[in-house]
Motif scaffolding. Sequence first.
Motif, PDB file in Angstrom:
ATOM      1  N   GLU A 361      32.694  34.502  39.156  1.00 30.87           N
ATOM      2  CA  GLU A 361      34.166  34.145  39.113  1.00 30.87           C
ATOM      3  C   GLU A 361      35.044  34.305  40.417  1.00 30.87           C
ATOM      4  O   GLU A 361      35.581  33.511  40.767  1.00 30.87           O
ATOM      5  CB  GLU A 361      34.884  34.935  38.022  1.00 30.87           C
ATOM      6  CG  GLU A 361      36.151  34.639  37.613  1.00 30.87           C
ATOM      7  CD  GLU A 361      36.578  35.210  36.366  1.00 30.87           C
ATOM      8  OE1 GLU A 361      35.930  36.316  36.056  1.00 30.87           O
ATOM      9  OE2 GLU A 361      37.713  34.904  35.884  1.00 30.87           O
ATOM     10  N   ASN A 362      34.562  35.283  41.108  1.00 31.04           N
ATOM     11  CA  ASN A 362      35.153  35.690  42.463  1.00 31.04           C
ATOM     12  C   ASN A 362      34.889  34.415  43.391  1.00 31.04           C
ATOM     13  O   ASN A 362      35.462  33.996  44.265  1.00 31.04           O
ATOM     14  CB  ASN A 362      34.688  36.937  43.246  1.00 31.04           C
ATOM     15  CG  ASN A 362      35.405  38.070  42.568  1.00 31.04           C
ATOM     16  OD1 ASN A 362      36.570  37.803  41.748  1.00 31.04           O
ATOM     17  ND2 ASN A 362      34.975  39.465  42.802  1.00 31.04           N
ATOM     18  N   ALA A 363      33.445  34.075  43.502  1.00 28.93           N
ATOM     19  CA  ALA A 363      33.128  33.015  44.400  1.00 28.93           C
ATOM     20  C   ALA A 363      33.856  31.903  44.108  1.00 28.93           C
ATOM     21  O   ALA A 363      34.364  30.826  45.245  1.00 28.93           O
ATOM     22  CB  ALA A 363      31.474  32.893  44.261  1.00 28.93           C
ATOM     23  N   ILE A 364      34.163  31.357  43.009  1.00 32.81           N
ATOM     24  CA  ILE A 364      35.102  29.884  42.606  1.00 32.81           C
ATOM     25  C   ILE A 364      36.198  30.383  42.941  1.00 32.81           C
ATOM     26  O   ILE A 364      37.040  29.808  43.512  1.00 32.81           O
ATOM     27  CB  ILE A 364      34.922  29.915  40.879  1.00 32.81           C
ATOM     28  CG1 ILE A 364      33.499  29.594  40.541  1.00 32.81           C
ATOM     29  CG2 ILE A 364      35.744  28.906  40.442  1.00 32.81           C
ATOM     30  CD1 ILE A 364      33.032  29.572  38.766  1.00 32.81           C
ATOM     31  N   GLU A 393      36.975  31.674  52.306  1.00 34.71           N
ATOM     32  CA  GLU A 393      37.342  31.926  53.423  1.00 34.71           C
ATOM     33  C   GLU A 393      36.830  33.227  54.060  1.00 34.71           C
ATOM     34  O   GLU A 393      37.147  33.571  55.191  1.00 34.71           O
ATOM     35  CB  GLU A 393      39.053  32.251  53.300  1.00 34.71           C
ATOM     36  CG  GLU A 393      39.280  33.557  52.247  1.00 34.71           C
ATOM     37  CD  GLU A 393      40.002  33.271  50.973  1.00 34.71           C
ATOM     38  OE1 GLU A 393      40.876  34.112  50.842  1.00 34.71           O
ATOM     39  OE2 GLU A 393      39.444  32.572  50.375  1.00 34.71           O
ATOM     40  N   GLY A 394      35.823  33.735  53.292  1.00 28.43           N
ATOM     41  CA  GLY A 394      35.095  34.942  53.755  1.00 28.43           C
ATOM     42  C   GLY A 394      36.129  36.148  53.930  1.00 28.43           C
ATOM     43  O   GLY A 394      37.171  36.190  53.608  1.00 28.43           O
ATOM     44  N   ILE A 395      35.265  37.138  54.297  1.00 29.25           N
ATOM     45  CA  ILE A 395      36.200  38.709  54.435  1.00 29.25           C
ATOM     46  C   ILE A 395      36.179  39.430  55.686  1.00 29.25           C
ATOM     47  O   ILE A 395      34.785  39.417  56.457  1.00 29.25           O
ATOM     48  CB  ILE A 395      35.597  39.559  53.148  1.00 29.25           C
ATOM     49  CG1 ILE A 395      35.398  38.781  51.804  1.00 29.25           C
ATOM     50  CG2 ILE A 395      36.303  40.946  53.079  1.00 29.25           C
ATOM     51  CD1 ILE A 395      34.726  39.397  50.965  1.00 29.25           C
ATOM     52  N   PHE A 407      41.053  48.756  42.554  1.00 23.79           N
ATOM     53  CA  PHE A 407      42.069  48.278  42.901  1.00 23.79           C
ATOM     54  C   PHE A 407      42.682  47.845  44.210  1.00 23.79           C
ATOM     55  O   PHE A 407      43.479  47.682  44.816  1.00 23.79           O
ATOM     56  CB  PHE A 407      43.530  48.946  42.509  1.00 23.79           C
ATOM     57  CG  PHE A 407      43.449  49.230  41.020  1.00 23.79           C
ATOM     58  CD1 PHE A 407      43.839  48.265  40.052  1.00 23.79           C
ATOM     59  CD2 PHE A 407      43.347  50.545  40.403  1.00 23.79           C
ATOM     60  CE1 PHE A 407      43.788  48.681  38.628  1.00 23.79           C
ATOM     61  CE2 PHE A 407      43.547  50.762  39.144  1.00 23.79           C
ATOM     62  CZ  PHE A 407      43.733  49.692  38.349  1.00 23.79           C
ATOM     63  N   TYR A 408      41.113  47.668  45.129  1.00 19.62           N
ATOM     64  CA  TYR A 408      41.302  47.447  46.516  1.00 19.62           C
ATOM     65  C   TYR A 408      41.210  45.801  46.551  1.00 19.62           C
ATOM     66  O   TYR A 408      40.414  45.231  46.181  1.00 19.62           O
ATOM     67  CB  TYR A 408      40.113  48.017  47.451  1.00 19.62           C
ATOM     68  CG  TYR A 408      40.439  47.826  48.941  1.00 19.62           C
ATOM     69  CD1 TYR A 408      41.152  48.693  49.611  1.00 19.62           C
ATOM     70  CD2 TYR A 408      39.806  46.693  49.340  1.00 19.62           C
ATOM     71  CE1 TYR A 408      41.106  48.317  51.134  1.00 19.62           C
ATOM     72  CE2 TYR A 408      39.978  46.596  50.575  1.00 19.62           C
ATOM     73  CZ  TYR A 408      40.845  47.240  51.526  1.00 19.62           C
ATOM     74  OH  TYR A 408      40.968  46.959  52.891  1.00 19.62           O
ATOM     75  N   ARG A 409      42.173  45.350  47.319  1.00 15.92           N
ATOM     76  CA  ARG A 409      42.071  43.748  47.368  1.00 15.92           C
ATOM     77  C   ARG A 409      42.445  43.340  48.804  1.00 15.92           C
ATOM     78  O   ARG A 409      43.240  44.238  49.577  1.00 15.92           O
ATOM     79  CB  ARG A 409      43.229  43.206  46.645  1.00 15.92           C
ATOM     80  CG  ARG A 409      43.042  43.068  45.154  1.00 15.92           C
ATOM     81  CD  ARG A 409      43.998  43.689  44.396  1.00 15.92           C
ATOM     82  NE  ARG A 409      44.228  43.437  43.163  1.00 15.92           N
ATOM     83  CZ  ARG A 409      45.011  43.912  42.181  1.00 15.92           C
ATOM     84  NH1 ARG A 409      45.875  45.083  42.754  1.00 15.92           N
ATOM     85  NH2 ARG A 409      45.288  43.613  41.198  1.00 15.92           N
ATOM     86  N   VAL A 410      41.846  42.172  49.501  1.00 14.76           N
ATOM     87  CA  VAL A 410      42.256  42.122  50.812  1.00 14.76           C
ATOM     88  C   VAL A 410      43.713  41.555  50.657  1.00 14.76           C
ATOM     89  O   VAL A 410      44.508  41.937  51.662  1.00 14.76           O
ATOM     90  CB  VAL A 410      41.306  40.997  51.283  1.00 14.76           C
ATOM     91  CG1 VAL A 410      41.567  40.675  52.685  1.00 14.76           C
ATOM     92  CG2 VAL A 410      39.783  41.510  51.187  1.00 14.76           C
TER      93      VAL A 410
HETATM   94  P1  ADP Z   1      40.117  40.824  42.262  1.00 11.05           P
HETATM   95  O1  ADP Z   1      40.496  40.852  40.663  1.00 11.05           O
HETATM   96  O2  ADP Z   1      41.350  41.119  42.899  1.00 11.05           O
HETATM   97  O3  ADP Z   1      39.241  39.811  42.554  1.00 11.05           O
HETATM   98  P2  ADP Z   1      37.702  42.259  42.900  1.00 11.05           P
HETATM   99  O4  ADP Z   1      37.231  43.681  42.778  1.00 11.05           O
HETATM  100  O5  ADP Z   1      36.678  41.536  42.122  1.00 11.05           O
HETATM  101  O6  ADP Z   1      39.087  42.372  42.704  1.00 11.05           O
HETATM  102  O7  ADP Z   1      37.607  41.919  44.391  1.00 11.05           O
HETATM  103  C1  ADP Z   1      38.257  42.719  45.387  1.00 11.05           C
HETATM  104  C2  ADP Z   1      38.686  41.934  46.469  1.00 11.05           C
HETATM  105  O8  ADP Z   1      37.650  41.402  47.320  1.00 11.05           O
HETATM  106  C3  ADP Z   1      39.602  40.703  46.088  1.00 11.05           C
HETATM  107  O9  ADP Z   1      40.793  40.917  45.819  1.00 11.05           O
HETATM  108  C4  ADP Z   1      39.256  39.943  47.109  1.00 11.05           C
HETATM  109  O10 ADP Z   1      40.372  40.059  48.268  1.00 11.05           O
HETATM  110  C5  ADP Z   1      37.875  40.227  47.652  1.00 11.05           C
HETATM  111  N1  ADP Z   1      36.929  39.538  47.360  1.00 11.05           N
HETATM  112  C6  ADP Z   1      35.987  39.536  46.085  1.00 11.05           C
HETATM  113  N2  ADP Z   1      35.162  38.342  46.319  1.00 11.05           N
HETATM  114  C7  ADP Z   1      35.477  37.709  47.246  1.00 11.05           C
HETATM  115  C8  ADP Z   1      34.636  36.334  47.657  1.00 11.05           C
HETATM  116  N3  ADP Z   1      33.985  35.916  47.043  1.00 11.05           N
HETATM  117  N4  ADP Z   1      35.383  35.937  48.823  1.00 11.05           N
HETATM  118  C9  ADP Z   1      36.449  36.482  49.515  1.00 11.05           C
HETATM  119  N5  ADP Z   1      37.109  37.535  49.117  1.00 11.05           N
HETATM  120  C10 ADP Z   1      36.557  38.223  48.012  1.00 11.05           C
END
Ligand code: ADP
Length: 459
Positions: A361-364, A393-395, A407-410
Amino acid sequence: MTPKPKHLFMAALVFSAPGAIALIALIATDRLSPGIGIVAILFVLAGASAIVFYPLSRLRQVSRRLEALIDLPPDAVVDASPPDDSGAIGDVAATLFRLERSWGRDRKQLSDGVRAAQLLFDALPDPLVTLDSQARLIYANAAARTLLEGRNGVDDLVGRDLSAVIRQPAILQAVSEVQEGLPTRTVEFTFTDRVDQSFEARVEPIRADSASEDDAHTLILMHDVTALRRAEQMRADFVANVSHELRTPLTSLVGFIETLRGPAKDDTAAQARFLDLMETQSTRMTRIVNDLLSLSRIEMNEHTPPSDAVDLKQTIATVADLLAPQSRARNVGVELALDALILPVMGQADELAQLFQNLIENAIKYGRDGSNVRVEATIQDDTARISVIDQGEGIAREHISRLTERFYRVDTARSRELGGTGLGLAIVKHIANRHRGELTIQSEPGVGSTFTVTLRLSD
Ligand code: ADP
């Protein structure tokens, strides 16, 4: 052992005195010629010397042994042999021998006791030091040596001022107060020079009536509370985060209700719009609560690894089907390369489904429009490696190690806009931990990310 010449001469003089006086009297009264008299006196002197030689040498031996007992180093072994002579000096030597033996026994008991106490202190996981009345270190156990040696450039702890070894005002103050007669003090301090390490230190007086200035006066027992304080901080942060995450949608809901009651009371179009928004906010709260419940359930079982045989190929295929509407909506293709997964893995099917659902789901979500997500599996020995690879977009590197924190988000706004709770990867990590697997994250900004999980094949 030969007696000292001075002692030998004096003793011989005393012993030969009566004979010599008698000979001198004979010479004086002309009953003995002076020549013969002098020769006779010399004979008496020589005879007396021969008689006192042996007792004197034995006495010298006894005195040497007594001196040796006084100067004996604490850990020396007393190695005495029984006397083989009789008489008064033999009695003295025999008493000395008994004294040496009992002295030796006492010393051995004492040094065994000290050694046992040191082994005991060294086995303590907590650092312990004792100080003399000038706050100089007398003793440091193994844990204290590991903690303090090399700190502030001090290698040899014993004999050093505490202030040179631990530069912590709180503990120095407590020590000086206890040394001035105050009762036990407990203080907390943190070393920040290497890694941050917090300690709770108990400073206690050691009361011994006969203690001299150099004897142990104060004891410091330190207990590492770093993990405890960190856990307390995390708990506090967690509660603050949860409250914050729930307060935002709740505030919106309250606002919408007020609007529906007031300005939008008779506006059906606006009502429909607000009800939609309210549904979005309630769904968000439900998602957060569900994720929190999942997390706590997984955490509770984390110490018992699941042992079912799970057909992971099937599990991931089902997850991909479930996410098909989402991937279509975001125009992201999902490609499965799972042929290597012939054997089942060891685990719990629902948890593994949740793990891969969160990753895919995150990848999508974070993938680029028109890009592809690839899920591929490889097998090495008894381990399956499953990677979810996106072209998003990568991290940036500095975020990677923190992504699995709750709750950590970029980018918080972006995550919320995409329906994220910030708990997805924390859940992934805990499920992987429970399965004794590993989660690794590789990412290149602008190119994409790869999330890899290892799982054990079922035997
Ligand atoms: P969220 O519900 O915000 O997606 P997650 O715990 O799944 O929370 O992920 C935490 C954070 O990691 C996300 O907010 C996003 O910033 C980053 N992230 C997760 N998966 C990806 C990904 N595949 N590509 C880029 N950033 C990602």
